[in-house]
Design a protein around this motif. Structure first.
Motif, mmCIF file in Angstrom:
data_model
loop_
_atom_site.group_PDB
_atom_site.id
_atom_site.type_symbol
_atom_site.label_atom_id
_atom_site.label_comp_id
_atom_site.label_asym_id
_atom_site.label_seq_id
_atom_site.Cartn_x
_atom_site.Cartn_y
_atom_site.Cartn_z
ATOM 1 N N GLU A 46 3.845 6.636 4.728
ATOM 2 C CA GLU A 46 2.058 5.245 3.915
ATOM 3 C C GLU A 46 0.903 6.609 4.383
ATOM 4 O O GLU A 46 -0.253 6.268 4.081
ATOM 5 N N ASP A 85 -0.277 4.605 1.387
ATOM 6 C CA ASP A 85 -1.576 2.993 1.938
ATOM 7 C C ASP A 85 -3.244 3.901 2.007
ATOM 8 O O ASP A 85 -3.852 3.073 2.333
ATOM 9 N N PRO A 129 -8.324 2.916 3.767
ATOM 10 C CA PRO A 129 -7.375 1.955 2.624
ATOM 11 C C PRO A 129 -7.662 2.032 1.917
ATOM 12 O O PRO A 129 -8.439 1.824 1.596
ATOM 13 N N SER A 133 -6.505 -0.785 0.547
ATOM 14 C CA SER A 133 -7.304 -2.345 0.642
ATOM 15 C C SER A 133 -8.313 -2.219 1.298
ATOM 16 O O SER A 133 -8.532 -3.063 0.587
#
Length: 438
Positions: free
Chosen positions: A211, A215, A358, A360
């Motif tokens: 990750e 991510d 991140p 996101s």
């Protein structure tokens, strides 16, 4: 005479045998199976209208294919390195109907394999990922700079961000910066992923697995546009230009060292005296700025959070990735963890660390690569951020910039193309702050 003729005959026989031992480069087949990375979308959204493009990096020949039953079969390809790209755009109405999620724009899914070494017949699975469509998008990046003697070198670099909506947006607390990744394909001093990029899961004190690579990205530098939330309104279809140095680079200037710098050919460079913002390193404690890093008091400075060097010098061969994101809580950004490069040996106490962002959070991203295929690096950005890459064909010191294509001009309000694949979304121009692609 017999001896004289016998020797060449033996040599010819040897050469013939050697040629027979050279392996022949037989054509290979490539089979591509398309699917959506989100399992729930498979069988719900179509795949046969996807566009699949395969580019031979040696010949620079691209061929496009349409899937049948979500598959593409290509026969008799010459072995070598290929870029393999696929994309599909789903209407916002269909996307909402299938997912139940409201979409303000049509949704584009992408996948890519860059510089894939195709040496034998192969079957690849292409998992299409939806990218984020941001309100702000990266519009133009002038990283190449201008001629070293007749232009402004790299002093005239700039970065442009565009309001890609039909409403007023505020640039306050908009963050931008470059991400760090592998800068050379010849070094072997770090841990690498199978794709050749740095394996951040091996960084010192890293507590997560893969990750860490999927991510997050890792910031080489980071800047923030100041303001109270409503200080810097940006009208629909308008842009902000962030100058490395907010000067008119077409005319001579006196540096902060008192020495005048001439400009031999003003047409090679740009006027950035009317930039929206500038990066200024002269206020950093203990930092001696370059002579060209002059603080233009008419142009607001961005806030410097992370930096390298003595000015915001963009990599002019083209080995940077750029991101923008927006957070109203500054402390949330400052609290992001940072990590050293995943080196094979333990990092020194003074080793630079890179803030972990991140994915996101990312509103928009752009990958830049060198202009020659042989110099290109493993991709720093994943397909949900930028499935492709862009570059200027003439390379460093060329006065060229990459710029996003215009999609719609609605009574002067310009909307730019945004499919999260910069190979498709960007073209090149002679650098032109606040300008648009033809």
């Amino acid at each position: 005479m017999k001896i004289r003729y016998f020797i060449p005959i033996v040599c010819l026989s040897i050469f013939s045998c050697q040629r027979d031992r050279i392996p022949k480069m037989e054509p290979v087949d490539l089979n591509l199976n398309l699917s959506y990375a989100s399992e729930e979308l498979n069988g719900q959204l179509e795949l046969n209208t996807a566009k699949v493009t395969v580019t031979n990096l040696s010949t620079k020949v691209s061929s496009s294919y349409s899937p049948q039953d979500a598959a593409v079969s290509i026969e008799n390809l010459k072995p070598g390195n290929y870029d393999i790209d696929a994309s599909i755009t789903i209407s916002k109405e269909q996307y909402t109907q299938v997912t139940g999620l409201e979409a303000a724009e049509d949704v584009t899914f992408n996948v890519s394999f860059k510089k894939y070494n195709l040496i034998r017949s192969t079957t690849l699975g292409l998992e299409l990922v939806a990218g984020t469509v941001g309100d702000f998008v990266i519009k133009q990046v002038y990283y190449a700079g201008s001629d070293q003697k007749n232009g402004a070198l790299y002093r005239d670099q700039f970065f442009e961000i565009h309001n890609n909506t039909d409403r007023i947006l505020y640039a306050d607390s908009l963050y931008f910066g470059r991400i760090y990744g592998r800068q050379s394909i010849t070094t072997d001093k770090e841990y690498y992923q199978p794709n050749g990029q740095l394996d951040w899961s091996k960084s010192e004190n890293m507590t997560m697995g893969n990750e860490a690579n999927t991510d997050y990205v890792y910031l080489r530098d980071l800047f923030m546009i100041p303001g109270d939330g409503h200080t810097y309104p940006i009208d629909p279809g308008k842009s902000i230009v962030i100058a490395q140095n907010a000067l008119n680079h077409k005319v001579p200037f006196v540096g902060n060292n008192g020495v005048e710098t001439p400009i031999r050919d003003p047409e090679l460079t740009v006027d950035l005296s009317k930039a929206t913002f500038e990066t200024y390193f002269g206020d950093i404690p203990g930092k001696k700025p370059f002579a060209s890093d002059i603080n233009n008091l008419d142009v607001p400075n961005v806030e410097v959070l992370d930096y390298v060097g003595n000015d915001w010098i963009l990599d002019n061969p083209g080995r940077d990735g750029y991101v923008i994101f927006k957070r109203s809580n500054r402390e949330e950004v400052l609290a992001l963890k940072d990590y050293a490069i995943p080196s094979l040996k333990a990092p020194a106490a003074s080793e630079k660390t890179y803030r972990q962002l991140p994915t996101s959070w990312i509103m928009d991203a752009l990958e830049i690569q060198p202009n020659t295929a042989g110099a290109r690096l493993p991709k720093k950005l994943g397909p949900s951020q930028d499935a492709g890459f862009s570059f200027v064909p003439l390379g460093a010191y060329s006065s060229q910039a990459v710029i996003r294509k215009t999609e719609v001009n609605n009574n002067g309000v310009i909307k730019l193309k945004d499919t999260n694949n910069s190979t498709e979304d960007f073209v090149f121009i002679k650098a032109n702050p606040f300008g648009f692609a033809n």
